[in-house]
Design an enzyme around this catalytic site. Structure first.
Site, mmCIF file in Angstrom:
data_model
loop_
_atom_site.group_PDB
_atom_site.id
_atom_site.type_symbol
_atom_site.label_atom_id
_atom_site.label_comp_id
_atom_site.label_asym_id
_atom_site.label_seq_id
_atom_site.Cartn_x
_atom_site.Cartn_y
_atom_site.Cartn_z
ATOM 1 N N PRO A 86 0.781 -1.249 0.000
ATOM 2 C CA PRO A 86 0.000 0.000 0.000
ATOM 3 C C PRO A 86 0.812 1.298 0.000
ATOM 4 O O PRO A 86 0.792 2.069 0.959
ATOM 5 C CB PRO A 86 -0.845 -0.133 1.260
ATOM 6 C CG PRO A 86 0.018 -0.939 2.184
ATOM 7 C CD PRO A 86 0.747 -1.910 1.298
ATOM 8 N N CYS A 87 1.486 1.567 -1.096
ATOM 9 C CA CYS A 87 2.250 2.816 -1.206
ATOM 10 C C CYS A 87 1.326 4.036 -1.195
ATOM 11 O O CYS A 87 1.783 5.143 -0.918
ATOM 12 C CB CYS A 87 3.146 2.798 -2.441
ATOM 13 S SG CYS A 87 2.330 2.332 -3.959
#
Length: 161
Positions: free
Chosen positions: A128-129
């Site tokens: 989850p950047c």
């Protein structure tokens, strides 16, 4: 494939190695790194892992899933992989700054390198950047574009509410 933009999916030996934005600026660089790292060429076909990824992504976008249980194959340097593992540990519905992520992986002085590794992530949403924000709280760069990042964060902050 997603309500926030087109995502390319790729698997290798039963693991997901790509869930990346089709129209991102680094598309050629990312594809080259993955193909070289795996000594493989892209072939257009479906696999069990891709079908399962599509199913879990649909559940995520329908507010029915917080966590993914897809086996991931992270293709990158040891440092990049440490950053991506750090991203996975950022809980659903929360955010962190590049500095916090740097601290969490035990490399506080590597903020710029952490930001670069974050941008090289080829498995969006599951790694989850999008949960990384500027230290001032602003939304900062995202391969899928800032509107997609904003929608993902809104989706996660409204789940089950």
């Amino acid at each position: 494939m997603s309500p926030v933009g087109e995502i390319l999916l790729g698997s290798y030996e039963g693991k997901l190695c790509i869930a990346d934005w089709k129209y991102r600026k680094m598309r050629t660089t990312i594809d080259s790194r993955i193909q070289k790292g795996l000594d493989a060429k892209y072939v257009e076909q479906s696999t069990e892992i891709i079908e399962e990824t599509i199913k879990q992504m649909k559940e995520y976008f329908a507010n029915e899933r917080k966590d993914f249980d897809i086996p991931l194959l992270m293709v990158g340097t040891e440092f990049q992989q440490s950053v991506w593992q750090g991203l996975i540990k950022i809980p659903y519905g929360t955010t962190a700054s590049y500095l916090e992520l740097s601290r969490n992986i035990g490399n506080e002085k590597a903020v710029r390198a952490v930001a670069s590794a974050n941008g090289a992530n080829s498995i969006s949403i599951m790694i989850p950047c999008h949960r990384i924000i500027g230290s001032n709280g602003d939304l900062v760069g995202y391969a899928g574009g800032l509107p997609a990042k904003k929608k993902l964060l809104e989706l996660e902050n409204n789940l089950f509410s």
